[in-house]
Design an enzyme around this catalytic site. Structure first.
Site, PDB file in Angstrom:
ATOM      1  N   ASN A   8      31.325 -22.768  69.762  1.00 23.04           N
ATOM      2  CA  ASN A   8      31.322 -22.720  68.294  1.00 23.04           C
ATOM      3  C   ASN A   8      30.966 -21.311  67.825  1.00 23.04           C
ATOM      4  O   ASN A   8      30.731 -20.424  68.632  1.00 23.04           O
ATOM      5  CB  ASN A   8      30.360 -23.779  67.737  1.00 23.04           C
ATOM      6  N   ASP A  65      28.224 -31.075  71.033  1.00 24.30           N
ATOM      7  CA  ASP A  65      27.959 -32.518  71.074  1.00 24.30           C
ATOM      8  C   ASP A  65      28.829 -33.237  72.100  1.00 24.30           C
ATOM      9  O   ASP A  65      28.530 -34.358  72.488  1.00 24.30           O
ATOM     10  CB  ASP A  65      28.239 -33.137  69.698  1.00 24.30           C
ATOM     11  N   LYS A 120      41.927 -24.401  88.130  1.00 26.50           N
ATOM     12  CA  LYS A 120      42.506 -24.013  86.845  1.00 26.50           C
ATOM     13  C   LYS A 120      43.625 -24.994  86.485  1.00 26.50           C
ATOM     14  O   LYS A 120      44.491 -25.282  87.326  1.00 26.50           O
ATOM     15  CB  LYS A 120      43.052 -22.585  86.943  1.00 26.50           C
ATOM     16  N   PHE A 165      17.338 -27.842  62.849  1.00 21.85           N
ATOM     17  CA  PHE A 165      18.242 -27.255  61.862  1.00 21.85           C
ATOM     18  C   PHE A 165      19.333 -28.281  61.588  1.00 21.85           C
ATOM     19  O   PHE A 165      19.612 -29.133  62.436  1.00 21.85           O
ATOM     20  CB  PHE A 165      18.867 -25.961  62.394  1.00 21.85           C
ATOM     21  N   LYS A 199      18.736 -36.925  59.515  1.00 25.19           N
ATOM     22  CA  LYS A 199      18.451 -36.287  60.816  1.00 25.19           C
ATOM     23  C   LYS A 199      16.939 -36.224  61.087  1.00 25.19           C
ATOM     24  O   LYS A 199      16.509 -36.355  62.228  1.00 25.19           O
ATOM     25  CB  LYS A 199      19.066 -34.884  60.878  1.00 25.19           C
ATOM     26  N   LYS A 232      15.802 -38.100  64.459  1.00 29.95           N
ATOM     27  CA  LYS A 232      15.353 -37.252  65.565  1.00 29.95           C
ATOM     28  C   LYS A 232      13.829 -37.082  65.582  1.00 29.95           C
ATOM     29  O   LYS A 232      13.306 -36.270  66.333  1.00 29.95           O
ATOM     30  CB  LYS A 232      16.069 -35.903  65.515  1.00 29.95           C
TER      31      LYS A 232
HETATM   32  N1  CTP Z   1      21.125 -30.647  68.380  1.00 26.66           N
HETATM   33  C1  CTP Z   1      20.751 -30.846  69.686  1.00 26.66           C
HETATM   34  N2  CTP Z   1      21.639 -31.383  70.582  1.00 26.66           N
HETATM   35  C2  CTP Z   1      22.880 -31.736  70.192  1.00 26.66           C
HETATM   36  C3  CTP Z   1      23.269 -31.529  68.860  1.00 26.66           C
HETATM   37  C4  CTP Z   1      22.361 -30.982  67.978  1.00 26.66           C
HETATM   38  O1  CTP Z   1      19.627 -30.524  70.060  1.00 26.66           O
HETATM   39  N3  CTP Z   1      23.710 -32.257  71.062  1.00 26.66           N
HETATM   40  C5  CTP Z   1      20.142 -30.109  67.418  1.00 26.66           C
HETATM   41  C6  CTP Z   1      20.480 -28.750  66.860  1.00 26.66           C
HETATM   42  O2  CTP Z   1      19.876 -27.712  67.605  1.00 26.66           O
HETATM   43  C7  CTP Z   1      19.891 -28.821  65.447  1.00 26.66           C
HETATM   44  C8  CTP Z   1      19.968 -30.291  65.093  1.00 26.66           C
HETATM   45  O3  CTP Z   1      20.111 -30.983  66.332  1.00 26.66           O
HETATM   46  O4  CTP Z   1      18.530 -28.449  65.411  1.00 26.66           O
HETATM   47  C9  CTP Z   1      21.084 -30.688  64.185  1.00 26.66           C
HETATM   48  O5  CTP Z   1      22.318 -30.219  64.635  1.00 26.66           O
HETATM   49  P1  CTP Z   1      23.659 -30.502  63.831  1.00 26.66           P
HETATM   50  O6  CTP Z   1      24.811 -29.898  64.586  1.00 26.66           O
HETATM   51  O7  CTP Z   1      23.473 -30.143  62.396  1.00 26.66           O
HETATM   52  O8  CTP Z   1      23.720 -32.067  63.838  1.00 26.66           O
HETATM   53  P2  CTP Z   1      24.211 -33.146  64.822  1.00 26.66           P
HETATM   54  O9  CTP Z   1      23.013 -33.941  65.249  1.00 26.66           O
HETATM   55  O10 CTP Z   1      25.052 -32.586  65.936  1.00 26.66           O
HETATM   56  O11 CTP Z   1      25.075 -34.061  63.844  1.00 26.66           O
HETATM   57  P3  CTP Z   1      26.467 -33.753  63.090  1.00 26.66           P
HETATM   58  O12 CTP Z   1      27.209 -32.793  63.986  1.00 26.66           O
HETATM   59  O13 CTP Z   1      27.081 -35.079  62.972  1.00 26.66           O
HETATM   60  O14 CTP Z   1      26.107 -33.162  61.755  1.00 26.66           O
END
Ligand code: CTP
Length: 394
Positions: free
Chosen positions: A208, A277, A287, A321, A335, A339
């Site tokens: 990303n 995620d 490859k 975050f 969240k 969490k």
């Molecule tokens: N985070 C994490 N592990 C993941 C995804 C997210 O530890 N697999 C943590 C990020 O570091 C951040 C928080 O969760 O502090 C929120 O991340 P965000 O991408 O906003 O949310 P998601 O939980 O992935 O949900 P969505 O993508 O549906 O908004």
């Protein structure tokens, strides 16, 4: 607020020209910078250059104005919140270690009550000379600070230790020493930053846009406040900050392991990384060759590291975050619950002027009791400052 004063002592070595850059960097950090040059330093660089950069008169020969110097060295010595000797030659180190005060710089160093830091630069054999090393140890025992020289090719052509430390590093270290909010001394802080990658085959992966800047600034702010900082960083182009234990990782799995190994001993955990995620259900060890068909890759869910931290949480303050493009507060509140967080900092990622890759950010910090604190648009370092002010003092 009154500016803090840094007195820079420039001794006579070829690295004297690099002191110009240190003055410029500290000036940009908004310090009142005054320069004292030894007579031999003036042979390498002109006082005028230092005067232009520091925007203050440069003091360079105490005997020229007999009436003025006595007052000058005492007044600069009193004014200095910190005195940095850059480059520090074997000569000035030797003089101070042996109590010799025979010119403007050495008298000011001896008279100041501010912190004194030496950034040595000299030939490798001089640096290794036991007399010099003994003088350095002696000064360290008296509480004088040192910024270690680097190794490399020296001006004389020799290769070894003795090269002036990087000027950016010198300015950052000085800035860190000048930091007055030392409210994290004795605390251990764990921070994650940057993206993670999900590998498809030995050459391809998905990731990303995270640059890691926000997490790195939080780590540096925590360091400057006196914390012992561990930074678990995904791949970024950022330089490794000094004084921080950086653990470099690539994947969700590697970040998970590094974070879990450090969770229990941490007092505060701030998870600013943009963690992937999903990962390909099957990693191809070879490859993937091009074919005439479309390529379909099935992705499976990967670990939510923050959720797992929340589940295992004991005494730690846990900060997450949230990257949102709509219904910011509502989604962030979900969240916090899901969490088990103490705070969440929510960013609007639909805006191009802040967030990913930018040096600036704008966010809302939400507490677990649903109080919202808005952080207006500011640099990521300022945001890091505001985050700690809220966590520690609100
Ligand atoms: N985070 C994490 N592990 C993941 C995804 C997210 O530890 N697999 C943590 C990020 O570091 C951040 C928080 O969760 O502090 C929120 O991340 P965000 O991408 O906003 O949310 P998601 O939980 O992935 O949900 P969505 O993508 O549906 O908004």
């Amino acid at each position: 607020m009154k500016k803090k004063t840094i007195v820079i002592g420039v001794a006579g070595g070829i690295a004297a020209y690099k002191a110009l850059d240190v003055v410029s960097r500290l000036k940009k950090k908004d310090y009142d910078v005054h320069v004292i040059m030894t007579k031999s330093a003036c042979e390498f660089v002109t006082p005028l250059s230092f005067q232009a950069l520091s925007q203050n008169d440069v003091v360079y020969d105490m005997f020229e104005e007999p009436k003025a110097w006595e007052i000058q060295h005492i007044s600069l010595a009193k004014k200095a919140d910190l005195l940095l000797v850059v480059p520090a030659t074997a000569n000035i180190i030797g003089k101070i270690a042996n109590g010799i005060a025979d010119d403007m710089l050495s008298t000011t160093i001896m008279a100041t009550k501010g912190k004194v830091v030496f950034a040595p630069a000299m030939n490798v054999n001089m640096y290794d000379n036991p007399i010099v090393q003994n003088n350095i140890s002696k000064l360290k025992n008296y509480g004088y600070g040192f910024i270690e020289p680097a190794s490399g090719r020296l001006a004389c052509g020799d290769v070894g230790k003795g090269k002036l430390a990087d000027t950016e590093l010198i300015a950052e270290k000085v800035h860190s020493l000048m930091y007055s909010n030392k409210d994290l001394i004795g605390k251990k802080i764990l921070i994650t930053a940057g993206p993670t990658i999900s590998k498809i085959d030995p050459v391809r992966y998905i990731t990303n846009h995270s640059s890691g800047k926000m997490g790195y600034e939080i780590a540096m702010e925590a360091r400057d406040r006196g914390a012992e900082v561990t930074l678990v960083s995904g791949p970024t182009s950022l330089e490794t900050p000094f004084g921080i234990n950086v653990i470099k990782v690539e994947t969700n799995e590697e970040m998970f392991e590094a974070v879990m190994n450090n969770q229990m001993e941490s007092d505060i955990i701030i998870k600013s990384a943009a963690v992937a995620d999903y990962k390909p259900k099957k990693y191809s060890t070879q490859k993937i060759k091009k074919s005439d068909d479309n390529l379909n890759i099935e992705f499976e869910k990967d670990t939510d590291i923050l959720k797992e931290l929340g589940r295992r949480k004991e005494h730690q303050i846990l900060v997450g975050f949230a990257a949102e493009s709509e219904n910011l507060i509502e989604n962030a509140l979900k969240k916090i619950e899901k969490k088990n967080l103490d705070y969440i900092i929510v960013n609007d990622i639909s805006r191009k002027d802040i967030g990913f890759k930018s040096n600036e950010n704008e966010a809302v910090l939400i507490t677990k009791s649903k109080e919202c604190i808005e952080f207006g648009k500011c640099s990521k370092r300022e945001m890091a400052f505001k985050i700690f002010e809220c966590i520690l003092h609100e």
